[in-house]
Design a protein around this motif. Sequence first.
Motif, PDB file in Angstrom:
ATOM      1  N   THR A   1       3.433   1.863  -3.628  1.00 15.87           N
ATOM      2  CA  THR A   1       3.397   0.460  -4.041  1.00 15.87           C
ATOM      3  C   THR A   1       4.770  -0.169  -3.815  1.00 15.87           C
ATOM      4  OG1 THR A   1       1.749   0.970  -5.746  1.00 15.87           O
ATOM      5  CG2 THR A   1       2.944  -1.119  -5.949  1.00 15.87           C
TER       6      THR A   1
ATOM      7  N   ASN B   1      -2.241  -8.632  -4.271  1.00 15.78           N
ATOM      8  CA  ASN B   1      -1.708  -8.987  -5.594  1.00 15.78           C
ATOM      9  C   ASN B   1      -0.796  -7.911  -6.176  1.00 15.78           C
ATOM     10  OD1 ASN B   1      -3.181 -11.462  -5.662  1.00 15.78           O
ATOM     11  ND2 ASN B   1      -5.025 -10.328  -6.266  1.00 15.78           N
ATOM     12  N   THR B   2      -1.157  -6.639  -5.969  1.00 14.07           N
ATOM     13  CA  THR B   2      -0.380  -5.559  -6.590  1.00 14.07           C
ATOM     14  C   THR B   2       0.625  -4.912  -5.656  1.00 14.07           C
ATOM     15  OG1 THR B   2      -2.060  -3.895  -5.986  1.00 14.07           O
ATOM     16  CG2 THR B   2      -2.326  -5.056  -8.101  1.00 14.07           C
ATOM     17  N   GLY B   3       0.441  -5.049  -4.344  1.00  8.91           N
ATOM     18  CA  GLY B   3       1.357  -4.423  -3.389  1.00  8.91           C
ATOM     19  C   GLY B   3       1.087  -2.955  -3.165  1.00  8.91           C
ATOM     20  N   THR B   4      -0.131  -2.454  -3.540  1.00  4.96           N
ATOM     21  CA  THR B   4      -0.477  -1.048  -3.347  1.00  4.96           C
ATOM     22  C   THR B   4      -0.958  -0.824  -1.912  1.00  4.96           C
ATOM     23  OG1 THR B   4      -1.106  -0.849  -5.672  1.00  4.96           O
ATOM     24  CG2 THR B   4      -1.939   0.832  -4.158  1.00  4.96           C
TER      25      THR B   4
ATOM     26  N   ARG C   1       2.460 -12.885  -3.249  1.00  3.91           N
ATOM     27  CA  ARG C   1       1.383 -12.252  -2.511  1.00  3.91           C
ATOM     28  C   ARG C   1       1.983 -11.379  -1.423  1.00  3.91           C
ATOM     29  NH1 ARG C   1      -3.645 -14.050  -3.318  1.00  3.91           N
ATOM     30  NH2 ARG C   1      -4.281 -13.327  -1.240  1.00  3.91           N
ATOM     31  N   TYR C   2       1.256 -10.269  -1.095  1.00  2.02           N
ATOM     32  CA  TYR C   2       1.737  -9.290  -0.121  1.00  2.02           C
ATOM     33  C   TYR C   2       0.767  -9.204   1.055  1.00  2.02           C
ATOM     34  CZ  TYR C   2       4.285  -7.743  -4.308  1.00  2.02           C
ATOM     35  OH  TYR C   2       5.066  -7.683  -5.430  1.00  2.02           O
TER      36      TYR C   2
ATOM     37  N   LYS D   1      -2.772   1.569   0.931  1.00  2.93           N
ATOM     38  CA  LYS D   1      -3.783   2.609   1.053  1.00  2.93           C
ATOM     39  C   LYS D   1      -4.055   2.881   2.528  1.00  2.93           C
ATOM     40  CE  LYS D   1      -6.102   1.319  -3.281  1.00  2.93           C
ATOM     41  NZ  LYS D   1      -7.400   0.924  -3.899  1.00  2.93           N
TER      42      LYS D   1
ATOM     43  N   LEU E   1       7.207  -3.770  -4.570  1.00  2.28           N
ATOM     44  CA  LEU E   1       7.323  -4.777  -5.619  1.00  2.28           C
ATOM     45  C   LEU E   1       8.322  -5.844  -5.197  1.00  2.28           C
ATOM     46  CD1 LEU E   1       6.660  -5.786  -8.481  1.00  2.28           C
ATOM     47  CD2 LEU E   1       8.560  -4.360  -9.324  1.00  2.28           C
TER      48      LEU E   1
ATOM     49  N   ASP F   1      -2.811  -4.197  -1.049  1.00  2.00           N
ATOM     50  CA  ASP F   1      -3.425  -5.110  -2.015  1.00  2.00           C
ATOM     51  C   ASP F   1      -2.542  -6.355  -2.132  1.00  2.00           C
ATOM     52  OD1 ASP F   1      -3.931  -6.315  -4.745  1.00  2.00           O
ATOM     53  OD2 ASP F   1      -5.488  -4.766  -4.696  1.00  2.00           O
TER      54      ASP F   1
ATOM     55  N   GLN G   1       9.755 -10.051  -6.384  1.00  2.00           N
ATOM     56  CA  GLN G   1       9.745 -11.087  -7.414  1.00  2.00           C
ATOM     57  C   GLN G   1      10.430 -12.340  -6.889  1.00  2.00           C
ATOM     58  OE1 GLN G   1      11.668  -9.378 -10.832  1.00  2.00           O
ATOM     59  NE2 GLN G   1       9.811  -8.334 -11.552  1.00  2.00           N
TER      60      GLN G   1
ATOM     61  N   LEU H   1       4.266 -16.579  -8.632  1.00  2.00           N
ATOM     62  CA  LEU H   1       3.531 -15.373  -8.264  1.00  2.00           C
ATOM     63  C   LEU H   1       3.754 -15.047  -6.787  1.00  2.00           C
ATOM     64  CD1 LEU H   1       0.147 -15.944 -10.151  1.00  2.00           C
ATOM     65  CD2 LEU H   1       2.079 -14.503 -10.846  1.00  2.00           C
TER      66      LEU H   1
END
Length: 790
Positions: A404, A436-439, A418-419, A441, A406, A434, A408, A416
Amino acid sequence: MKITSTSCICPVLVCLCFVQRCYGTAQHSSIKGTRNQTKHIEGETEVHHRPKRGWVWNQFFVLEEHMGPDPQYVGKLHSNSDKGDGSVKYILTGEGAGTIFIIDDTTGDIHSTKSLDREQKTHYVLHAQAIDRRTNKPLEPESEFIIKVQDINDNAPKFTDGPYIVTVPEMSDMGTSVLQVTATDADDPTYGNSARVVYSILQGQPYFSVDPKTGVIRTALRNMDREAREHYSVVIQAKDMAGQVGGLSGSTTVNITLTDVNDNPPRFPQKHYQLYVPESAQVGSAVGKIKANDADTGSNADMTYSIINGDGVGIFSISTDKETREGILSLKKPLNYEKKKSYTLNIEGANTHLDFRFSHLGPFKDATMLKIIVGDVDEPPLFSMPSYVMEVYENAKIGTVVGTVLAQDPDSANSLVRYFIDYNAEDDRFFNIDANTGTIKTTKVLDREETPWYNITVAASENDNPSLLSHVTVVIRVLDVNDNPPELAREYDIVVCENSKPGQVIHTISATDKDDFANGQRFNFFLDEHLSINPNFTLKDNEDNTASILTRRRRFSRTIQDVYYVPIMISDGGIPSLSSSSTLTIRVCACERDGRVRTCRAEALLSSAGLSTGALIAILLCVVILLAIVVLFITLRRSKKEPLIISEEDVRENVVTYDDEGGGEEDTEAFDITALRNPSAAEELKHRRDIRPEVKLTPRHQTFSTLESIDVQEFIKQRLAEADLDPSVPPYDSLQTYAYEGQRSESGSISSLDSATTQSDQDYQYLGDWGPEFKKLAELYGEIESERTT
């Protein structure tokens, strides 16, 4: 002869004229001539007398540049022998005689007919002689004298090297030598003051002066400042006649430039400056310039800038532009308006090249204060790390989480974020993120052996202002799992010598594995346990990821078997352990005693001899000679016409040799020749050729009728197909020969090859009718027939 002149001008000449008048009349001899005079008296012997000479005057003077209408009088020649009755004739020869200088041959007066220039020719050498006009005999020897051209002041002084360009350092002491000028005068320096030159300055006072005798120009003022005035034009005059009235003069110009010295310190135009820098300025970029002025030029104006104090010393740096002599202010660390809104710097500019003679004019540096205002801007999101490194195992399921990121919003609004992954158009997409979360996969199954590392770029933007982007690099390492069996490192060409010994190492092999082992690869080599023990070769694991191939028996033969195949197994030390099988191909070769391979093919034996072209030609010649000898021998034998049978004891028969090992002389069934003559008799002998065939014999007439009905060519094709398809034959080529004598003739056969299997009813009585050549054969068969009958 006396020489008189009216040009007795100088006191020396007057004195000489006076001496001549005082002593010349008391002497009655000629002034020229080096011979003794001879006086002839009639009736008396010739007597030699030493001549008495008058005063020698052998030099005249004539003024140059004479411009009068009449010729200029030079002087007069007079001989003591001249009584004034015109009997003496004067002759003038030498330089300019008759053209420049003429003489009255009666009175001896000499005149100059042309205007002379002393600067072109200073004197003339002439010769004078007095002769008797009646007899044309010389009265006196020839006299040499000189006419000098007397100088007048007709040439002005000249400066041959002018105008002059010269430099002198500014702030020089008074009396510093600048330049020495020299004027030349073409007039005679030994006569009067015509060539005596004095110097004076016409222009350039009060800054410079000149020495009237030497022409040396010097500074007349101290501390002349280049910054006040740089160029000076000085006019120097040179006048002859020692500067007196009426003298001639010439002048030249001397251009004097004051060169710079470091006598001016740098100065900032202002004591306070203010600079605006936005917080978005990039680290390392130039954010402003500042400059101090220096009145000097060149290296004397070089300076360096430095930050001496202030709260922005660690945030900003300053460097010097050598071309513009400006201070370039750069950003060392990023600015953040939310943390600090202004900075103060004290900047100093100092000369780099100092002249200690003028240190009292210093200090040669200056300082100013710079205030920097940080401007607020909307900044893009800021990632928590400058770069990310993540790991994932290969063969992981699609959708496995890798890691993930991160980011800011650094502004006070804290929007907010976005990634998304910034892919190129041609990139394969193995990962997603993702928004929103930056995960991150996986989207595909990864293979470490194909791609061990992935580099992706993740971008982040604010929801309120999507145009503001920030990027970060994510490096993904694919971890290894044991999913590849080991294999041989390469294709091996293994050779075994025919003369090998048991236990001899003939080759060493190694293996490789595409997988990654953290503590190093470990391979095990062994033979397949499910196969029977190989009687020829074995394998030894060296426990260093290599294995040795060893022989089990003593000798090998290419003629029996030239290639062997050895299957081996290789396993790795992974979890779980994987293994693979490979087959080694071993060729049998002929080798030297030291183990070097000579050849590996039977047909290469001849080529291994390495025969040269010359050797082949020699062998061919030998063969030709041997053939010629054989032909000659046969020809001679035929020419002798010897009878076929020399004596009764010399009996020759056809001997047929079969290269077949039998059971001895008692074994007459080891090889049945009938199989060659009768193909149908060997129809059942297909599988084994090393066992005596059991052939069922048929009567002779039945055999011949069978031969007539069989196609021999078809028979040979059948035998060829049987040999190719027979699984019991060895794996190398073998030669099988089939012979067929053909159908019988009308007269029958006289061969005894089938006598072992058939009974012949042939009558041999007709052999006696064939002549004496077959007499012995007829007797032989006659005895056999009689024995058979008995």
